[in-house]
Design an enzyme around this catalytic site. Structure first.
Site, mmCIF file in Angstrom:
data_model
loop_
_atom_site.group_PDB
_atom_site.id
_atom_site.type_symbol
_atom_site.label_atom_id
_atom_site.label_comp_id
_atom_site.label_asym_id
_atom_site.label_seq_id
_atom_site.Cartn_x
_atom_site.Cartn_y
_atom_site.Cartn_z
ATOM 1 N N TRP A 130 0.766 -1.322 0.271
ATOM 2 C CA TRP A 130 -0.361 0.089 0.335
ATOM 3 C C TRP A 130 0.333 0.833 0.074
ATOM 4 O O TRP A 130 1.619 0.989 0.838
ATOM 5 C CB TRP A 130 -0.912 -0.125 1.241
ATOM 6 C CG TRP A 130 -1.847 1.273 1.753
ATOM 7 C CD1 TRP A 130 -2.284 1.053 0.242
ATOM 8 C CD2 TRP A 130 -2.141 1.789 2.690
ATOM 9 N NE1 TRP A 130 -3.335 2.547 0.816
ATOM 10 C CE2 TRP A 130 -3.195 2.512 2.897
ATOM 11 C CE3 TRP A 130 -1.124 1.580 3.298
ATOM 12 C CZ2 TRP A 130 -3.415 3.844 3.723
ATOM 13 C CZ3 TRP A 130 -1.981 2.796 4.766
ATOM 14 C CH2 TRP A 130 -3.191 3.888 4.478
ATOM 15 N N ASP A 212 -0.181 -5.205 9.294
ATOM 16 C CA ASP A 212 -1.331 -4.534 9.117
ATOM 17 C C ASP A 212 -2.795 -4.791 8.749
ATOM 18 O O ASP A 212 -3.077 -5.790 7.980
ATOM 19 C CB ASP A 212 -1.222 -3.272 7.615
ATOM 20 C CG ASP A 212 -1.930 -1.915 7.538
ATOM 21 O OD1 ASP A 212 -2.725 -2.090 8.270
ATOM 22 O OD2 ASP A 212 -2.024 -1.526 6.374
ATOM 23 N N LYS A 247 -12.899 -0.751 7.298
ATOM 24 C CA LYS A 247 -13.956 -2.156 6.267
ATOM 25 C C LYS A 247 -14.858 -2.900 6.864
ATOM 26 O O LYS A 247 -16.239 -3.257 6.254
ATOM 27 C CB LYS A 247 -12.745 -2.945 5.034
ATOM 28 C CG LYS A 247 -11.504 -2.129 5.234
ATOM 29 C CD LYS A 247 -11.692 -1.231 3.924
ATOM 30 C CE LYS A 247 -10.425 -0.238 4.401
ATOM 31 N NZ LYS A 247 -9.951 0.691 2.573
HETATM 32 C C1 LMR Z 1 -7.210 2.114 -0.400
HETATM 33 O O1 LMR Z 1 -6.000 1.313 -0.075
HETATM 34 O O2 LMR Z 1 -7.862 1.642 -1.479
HETATM 35 C C2 LMR Z 1 -7.511 2.105 0.813
HETATM 36 O O3 LMR Z 1 -6.906 0.956 1.947
HETATM 37 C C3 LMR Z 1 -7.853 3.744 1.017
HETATM 38 C C4 LMR Z 1 -6.840 3.845 1.583
HETATM 39 O O4 LMR Z 1 -6.887 4.598 2.393
HETATM 40 O O5 LMR Z 1 -5.942 3.873 0.405
#
Ligand code: LMR
Length: 399
Positions: A130, A212, A247
């Protein structure tokens, strides 16, 4: 003073949310952010959540400050959700859990705590991960590095490479950032056997995992998705979990989550909590109360808990159905790419093997939004739009 500031690029995920909202195309399809949407294309508030909120608001008597650590009942409920009731780490009083503003808040506390404990540590992140993980840990002044994780071409975890890199390059005291389930962005998770092997390596090398946990309930189920956390917490001296209620409780904008720090003995808890509280106080002071009150109202009542668990399962199964149908339609509508890998992945996300021009064309010509990396979120697919989406993706792949 401000003339020294440079212009930064937009956040790749949240800017897509805004762009989608501003698009007037009636047929637009949102495969961007990890936000659950139902068959009508709306991001719902779960009935169990709405019910709990109504009940809680009707008895709420004050909006006075809470403690810096948030609501103790919420923290206890979250510990049970993450670790299962009566986990040995809980019984040994080795867990320190604080409510945080979402999992981003939890990761922020984790990063700052690590920087205070061991500023020279390197934080190893999966490649890819991420995007915001890098920003959060770098903001604490920590060095970051990547370990191989998702192998493009095989569309799967390259576990041997992951272990080899951590074994040969990570130093004792380094941090390994892991995704508890539903890896974001790849959807490729570690198997139970791989969690166990990784734990052996982490223990032997003296590494500290940060897990996470943002999608519990969307992979195999609420209990199954906590396997890695529970196993590591049973076998390692130290561990940090950052969990999100965005979520699985549909509480995105309520900023609800927690950090749980496992220490090697119960006597370290006082120091850990005091440091975490000092970090929080110097940033947001206290976490927002509303989402946490909703979560505890649900989790402290067995029939509300059951209703919530049923709704999480409904979300999980709808996503799984969309994943299965998209894979089947893509297999049928084109011959160039074998999309069966989508079925080996889980949760909200997977990558599509598309180039940036193809991704831009899908958005401009068909109103289909996805991240520039090719990550799609299955949440925006519905029975009504899946055929159209599969046609457009198949055509792009065949170009
Ligand atoms: C995502 O990866 O789309 C979600 O976790 C939203 C975010 O905060 O990035």
């Amino acid at each position: 003073m401000f003339e020294t500031l440079s212009l930064l690029p937009d956040d790749p995920i949240l800017s897509l949310v805004t762009a989608f909202q501003q698009d007037n195309n009636r047929h637009k399809i949102d495969l961007g952010a990890g936000v659950y949407k139902d068959e009508t294309g709306t991001a719902p508030i779960l009935n169990s959540v709405k019910d709990a909120e109504n009940r809680y608001l009707s008895v709420q008597k004050t909006k006075n400050y809470t403690g810096i650590a948030g609501d103790p009942d919420f923290n206890r409920c979250m510990e049970n959700l993450l670790f299962g009731n009566q986990h040995p780490a809980q019984q040994a009083q080795r867990l320190s859990t604080l409510q945080t503003p979402g999992s981003s808040g939890g990761l922020y506390l984790a990063a700052q705590l690590i920087a205070r404990s061991n500023p020279k540590t390197t934080v190893w992140m999966s490649n890819p991960t991420w995007d915001n993980h890098y920003a959060i840990f770098a903001a604490a002044g920590l060095r970051t590095a990547a370990y191989p994780y998702y192998r493009i071409g095989q569309q799967a975890v390259d576990f041997a490479e992951m272990l080899e890199t951590l074994n040969s390059q990570a130093q004792a005291g380094d941090v390994v950032l892991l995704h508890g389930c539903c890896h974001n962005p790849s959807g490729s998770d570690l198997s139970a056997q791989q969690w166990r092997e990784l734990t052996t390596l982490v223990l032997a090398k003296g590494l500290v995992p940060v897990i996470d946990q943002a999608y519990q309930g969307f992979g195999q189920g609420l209990q199954e998705d906590a396997y890695g956390i529970r196993y590591m917490a049973e076998h390692l001296p130290e561990l940090i979990i950052s969990a999100s209620c965005s979520k699985n409780f549909t509480l995105y904008r309520e900023r609800t989550g927690c950090i749980s720090v496992l220490s090697s003995n119960s006597s370290q808890k006082l120091q850990i909590v005091s440091q975490l509280q000092a970090i929080a106080r110097s940033c947001y002071s206290i976490p927002p109360a509303n989402g946490a009150a909703i979560v505890k109202t649900i989790l402290m009542d067995s029939s509300s808990t059951q209703a919530w668990q049923d709704e999480v399962e409904t979300m999980r199964l709808r996503l799984l159905a969309m994943r299965t149908q998209l894979a089947a339609q893509l297999q049928q509508k084109q011959q160039r790419v074998d999309f069966s890998y989508l079925l080996k992945q889980q949760g909200m996300f997977s990558f599509l093997p598309l180039s940036t021009p193809q991704i831009t064309a899908l958005r401009e010509q068909h109103g289909i939004y996805m991240l520039v990396s090719g990550r799609i979120s299955f949440t925006g697919l519905t029975t009504a739009n899946i055929g159209y989406t599969a046609d457009a993706i198949a055509a792009a792949v065949m170009q």
